[in-house]
Write an enzyme that holds these catalytic residues in place. Structure first.
Site, mmCIF file in Angstrom:
data_model
loop_
_atom_site.group_PDB
_atom_site.id
_atom_site.type_symbol
_atom_site.label_atom_id
_atom_site.label_comp_id
_atom_site.label_asym_id
_atom_site.label_seq_id
_atom_site.Cartn_x
_atom_site.Cartn_y
_atom_site.Cartn_z
ATOM 1 N N GLU A 1 8.926 15.762 15.793
ATOM 2 C CA GLU A 1 9.473 15.797 14.431
ATOM 3 C C GLU A 1 8.947 16.787 13.446
ATOM 4 O OE1 GLU A 1 8.271 12.060 12.364
ATOM 5 O OE2 GLU A 1 10.639 12.021 11.735
ATOM 6 N N GLU B 1 8.875 1.054 11.433
ATOM 7 C CA GLU B 1 9.806 1.906 11.214
ATOM 8 C C GLU B 1 9.333 3.568 11.210
ATOM 9 O OE1 GLU B 1 13.074 1.283 10.991
ATOM 10 O OE2 GLU B 1 13.293 -0.477 10.188
ATOM 11 N N CYS C 1 13.331 10.531 7.971
ATOM 12 C CA CYS C 1 13.335 9.974 9.166
ATOM 13 C C CYS C 1 14.465 10.209 10.177
ATOM 14 C CB CYS C 1 12.706 8.848 9.265
ATOM 15 S SG CYS C 1 13.586 7.630 8.282
ATOM 16 N N LYS D 1 0.822 -1.376 -0.199
ATOM 17 C CA LYS D 1 0.010 0.167 0.077
ATOM 18 C C LYS D 1 0.853 1.251 -0.059
ATOM 19 C CE LYS D 1 -1.837 2.896 2.266
ATOM 20 N NZ LYS D 1 -1.655 4.433 1.824
HETATM 21 P P1 NAP Z 1 2.026 8.399 7.880
HETATM 22 O O1 NAP Z 1 0.984 9.509 7.708
HETATM 23 O O2 NAP Z 1 2.154 7.536 9.189
HETATM 24 O O3 NAP Z 1 1.586 7.476 6.690
HETATM 25 C C1 NAP Z 1 2.510 6.240 6.496
HETATM 26 C C2 NAP Z 1 1.690 5.300 5.665
HETATM 27 O O4 NAP Z 1 0.655 4.784 6.539
HETATM 28 C C3 NAP Z 1 0.893 5.741 4.494
HETATM 29 O O5 NAP Z 1 0.976 4.995 3.326
HETATM 30 C C4 NAP Z 1 -0.525 6.211 5.097
HETATM 31 O O6 NAP Z 1 -1.652 6.108 4.161
HETATM 32 C C5 NAP Z 1 -0.705 4.697 5.887
HETATM 33 N N1 NAP Z 1 -1.530 4.910 7.024
HETATM 34 C C6 NAP Z 1 -2.067 6.034 7.503
HETATM 35 N N2 NAP Z 1 -2.986 5.687 8.446
HETATM 36 C C7 NAP Z 1 -3.029 4.317 8.732
HETATM 37 C C8 NAP Z 1 -3.965 3.447 9.176
HETATM 38 N N3 NAP Z 1 -4.723 3.831 10.136
HETATM 39 N N4 NAP Z 1 -3.715 2.261 9.204
HETATM 40 C C9 NAP Z 1 -2.783 1.754 8.200
HETATM 41 N N5 NAP Z 1 -2.050 2.570 7.311
HETATM 42 C C10 NAP Z 1 -2.088 4.071 7.523
HETATM 43 O O7 NAP Z 1 3.375 9.009 7.599
HETATM 44 P P2 NAP Z 1 3.841 9.939 6.662
HETATM 45 O O8 NAP Z 1 3.140 11.415 7.290
HETATM 46 O O9 NAP Z 1 3.049 9.531 5.334
HETATM 47 O O10 NAP Z 1 5.376 9.802 6.585
HETATM 48 C C11 NAP Z 1 6.101 10.619 7.510
HETATM 49 C C12 NAP Z 1 6.439 9.932 8.811
HETATM 50 O O11 NAP Z 1 7.109 8.839 8.386
HETATM 51 C C13 NAP Z 1 7.500 10.630 9.554
HETATM 52 O O12 NAP Z 1 7.063 10.539 10.843
HETATM 53 C C14 NAP Z 1 8.774 9.937 9.253
HETATM 54 O O13 NAP Z 1 9.685 9.870 10.499
HETATM 55 C C15 NAP Z 1 8.389 8.496 9.245
HETATM 56 N N6 NAP Z 1 9.584 7.788 8.458
HETATM 57 C C16 NAP Z 1 9.998 6.818 9.091
HETATM 58 C C17 NAP Z 1 10.983 6.050 8.505
HETATM 59 C C18 NAP Z 1 11.990 5.073 9.058
HETATM 60 O O14 NAP Z 1 12.567 4.379 8.633
HETATM 61 N N7 NAP Z 1 11.861 5.026 10.711
HETATM 62 C C19 NAP Z 1 11.429 6.265 7.263
HETATM 63 C C20 NAP Z 1 10.434 7.252 6.647
HETATM 64 C C21 NAP Z 1 9.586 7.944 7.024
HETATM 65 P P3 NAP Z 1 -1.935 7.590 3.597
HETATM 66 O O15 NAP Z 1 -0.771 7.791 2.508
HETATM 67 O O16 NAP Z 1 -3.085 7.628 3.283
HETATM 68 O O17 NAP Z 1 -1.884 8.614 4.670
#
Ligand code: NAP
Ligand code: MG
Length: 503
Positions: free
Chosen positions: A407, A276, A310, A201
């Site tokens: 963050e 992650e 991240c 997804k």
């Molecule tokens: P996010 O809002 O958590 O979304 C990540 C993914 O999860 C997207 O595909 C999102 O879909 C999906 N999602 C959202 N709500 C969900 C639910 N209730 N159930 C299942 N899936 C769900 O994160 P983001 O804002 O896109 O990305 C930024 C974040 O990612 C930051 O906090 C960053 O630190 C973190 N990150 C971590 C790493 C690591 O390796 N540790 C690497 C990169 C990024 P949608 O697209 O529809 O929202």
């Protein structure tokens, strides 16, 4: 529901440049989902517009899958998992698939990189570097199928006991937009090397790279259903994947907030989860550091990909004796960075991914101001079109300010002074996160001593962002659960069976 067995045309597109190829792809992308080796029409009528963050124009429209679509994809993945064309192949055949995918990524790297840059704004040169490094990821994992061993267990002479390492089944992969090809590859390569099948997804802001990647996986000749790509929004498609009883594991990269929800929801079916999550990574700059290198690296560290990384080193702890000098150099460097279209060769910072992200980041900048930090450089929107924010350096930041704790995921660095080594360690660890840390000193004893004390999954000494598939990557504390890459990722994608024979 209609099933189209027709694969979108894969005739080589004659183009002048990667950006033309990417635009051509955006123009031809359909609203179909990639399920069971075919491009199928979605069950519902919900769609997502994909926006170019550089121009704010619509690039394409893709489907927002619902629970029925997800169920169909999971069933296809489960059937593929059980099918002899995947479950009964030799380790060497699995290796060959991974090597073939690596070669195809190399062939299509420019186009994949340009699609990512178009949909999420990463400067093309950086995107190309990232995409090309996925070739190594697939080649690394190509080595694993022939090297996953079980053990012979100690027993009495009347029995024989051994372990076998087996795949889990269907893996649900949910990824963010800040590096669509990177996260798709990390998760898919590990899953395929270990004999699992996948439902991916992608993030709603950046689904096109993953859809194009599905075509490439098809070109590699993977059996139908081994990888499925279902575009959609997290609360619907992502949640359906997490809830699905036939999904054995969720591998998730994204925010800590969503990670918590996923872990809670996964408990209902007791599926395995790897998470992650976010970070607020400290950097410690000691007085003996090579300041030229430190400043140049840190600047790219917290502004690279417009800060949407991240592991971005955003809490910059500088020894009080060199604080003013480091601040001055960072400000000069930040003001010289070039913002622009991801496809300009000189661009160092592209736009943020979306209006929502732009508003969050500018919101954090005003919060920093009202809480008393000083903007030393930047602090505003750049230009009037596209989601550009100036690289921003805050000085005089206190540990309890919002910009030091949360963050931001934008090009914002927070400068803080420290007095001695133990102060640096204490303050560096004063966060709920623990993804990465960076230490700058020429004293190797101190470097390793501080590295041991910082609670983070990766500690960089005199560098940042060096991630190699040979070494595990993941978070301490609330930055995650489990490890990707390295041998540890194999453990996370397999389970161990003991077999006992009584003679
Ligand atoms: P996010 O809002 O958590 O979304 C990540 C993914 O999860 C997207 O595909 C999102 O879909 C999906 N999602 C959202 N709500 C969900 C639910 N209730 N159930 C299942 N899936 C769900 O994160 P983001 O804002 O896109 O990305 C930024 C974040 O990612 C930051 O906090 C960053 O630190 C973190 N990150 C971590 C790493 C690591 O390796 N540790 C690497 C990169 C990024 P949608 O697209 O529809 O929202
Ligand atoms: Mg979201």
């Amino acid at each position: 529901m209609e099933t189209s067995t027709q694969v979108p045309t894969r005739r080589p597109i004659v183009t002048k440049s990667p950006v033309d190829a990417a635009r051509a792809y955006a123009a031809r992308v359909t609203r179909n989902l990639f399920i069971g080796g075919a491009w199928v029409s979605p069950h519902g009528e919900a769609f997502i517009d994909v926006i170019n963050p550089d121009t704010e124009e619509r690039l394409a429209t893709v489907s927002a899958a619902d629970a029925e679509d997800v169920d169909r994809a999971v069933r296809a993945a489960r059937a593929a998992f059980e099918h002899p064309s995947w479950s009964s192949i030799t380790p060497h055949q699995r290796t060959n698939y991974l090597l073939k995918i690596a070669d195809l990524i190399a062939t299509h790297a420019d186009e994949l990189a340009a699609i990512s840059s178009l949909e999420m704004g990463m400067p093309f040169l950086m995107s190309r570097f990232t995409t090309n490094s996925m070739v190594d990821v697939f080649r690394y994992y190509a080595g694993w199928p022939t090297k996953m061993f079980g053990k012979t267990n100690p027993t009495d002479t009347g029995s024989f006991s051994y372990t076998v390492r087996e795949p889990l089944g269907v893996v649900g992969a949910i990824i963010p937009w800040n590096g669509p090809i990177l996260y798709a590859c990390w998760k898919i390569a590990t899953a395929l090397a270990t004999g699992n099948t996948v439902v991916l997804k992608p993030a709603e802001q950046a689904p096109l790279t993953c859809l194009r990647f599905a075509e490439i996986l098809q070109e590699a000749g993977l059996p139908d259903g081994v990888v499925n790509v279902v575009t959609g929004v997290g609360e619907v498609a992502g949640a359906a994947l997490v809830e699905h009883p036939a999904v054995a594991k969720i591998t998730f990269t994204g925010s800590t907030a969503v990670g918590r929800q996923i872990m809670a929801a996964a408990s209902r079916t007791l599926k395995k989860v790897s998470l992650e999550l976010g970070g607020k990574s400290p950097v410690v700059v000691f007085p003996d550091a090579d300041l030229d290198r430190a400043v140049a690296t840190l600047l790219l560290g917290f502004t690279g990909n417009s800060g949407q990384a991240c592991t971005a080193p955003t809490r910059v702890l500088v020894h009080e004796s060199i604080y003013d000098e480091v601040a001055e150099r960072l400000v000069k460097g930040a003001s010289e960075l070039k913002l622009g279209s991801p496809f300009e060769e000189t661009t160092q910072l592209g736009p943020l991914v979306s209006r929502e992200r732009f508003e969050r980041v500018t919101g954090y900048i005003s919060r920093g101001r009202t809480e008393g930090a000083r903007v030393l450089s930047g602090g505003d929107r750049a230009g009037s079109r596209g989601y550009f924010v100036q690289p921003t350096v805050f000085g005089g930041v206190k540990d309890d300010m919002t910009i030091a704790r949360e963050e931001i995921f934008g090009p914002v660095g927070a400068l803080m002074r420290f007095s001695d080594e133990s102060d640096a360690v204490l303050r560096g660890n004063d966060t709920e996160y623990g993804l990465a840390a960076s230490i700058w000193t020429k004293d190797t004893g101190r470097a390793h001593r501080v590295a041991r004390q910082l609670r983070a999954g990766i500690v960089w000494l005199n560098t940042v962002f060096e991630i190699d598939p040979v070494a595990p990557f993941g978070g301490y504390k609330q930055s995650g659960l489990g490890r990707e890459l390295g041998p540890e990722s194999i453990d996370d994608f397999t389970q161990i069976k003991t077999v006992v024979l009584r003679y």
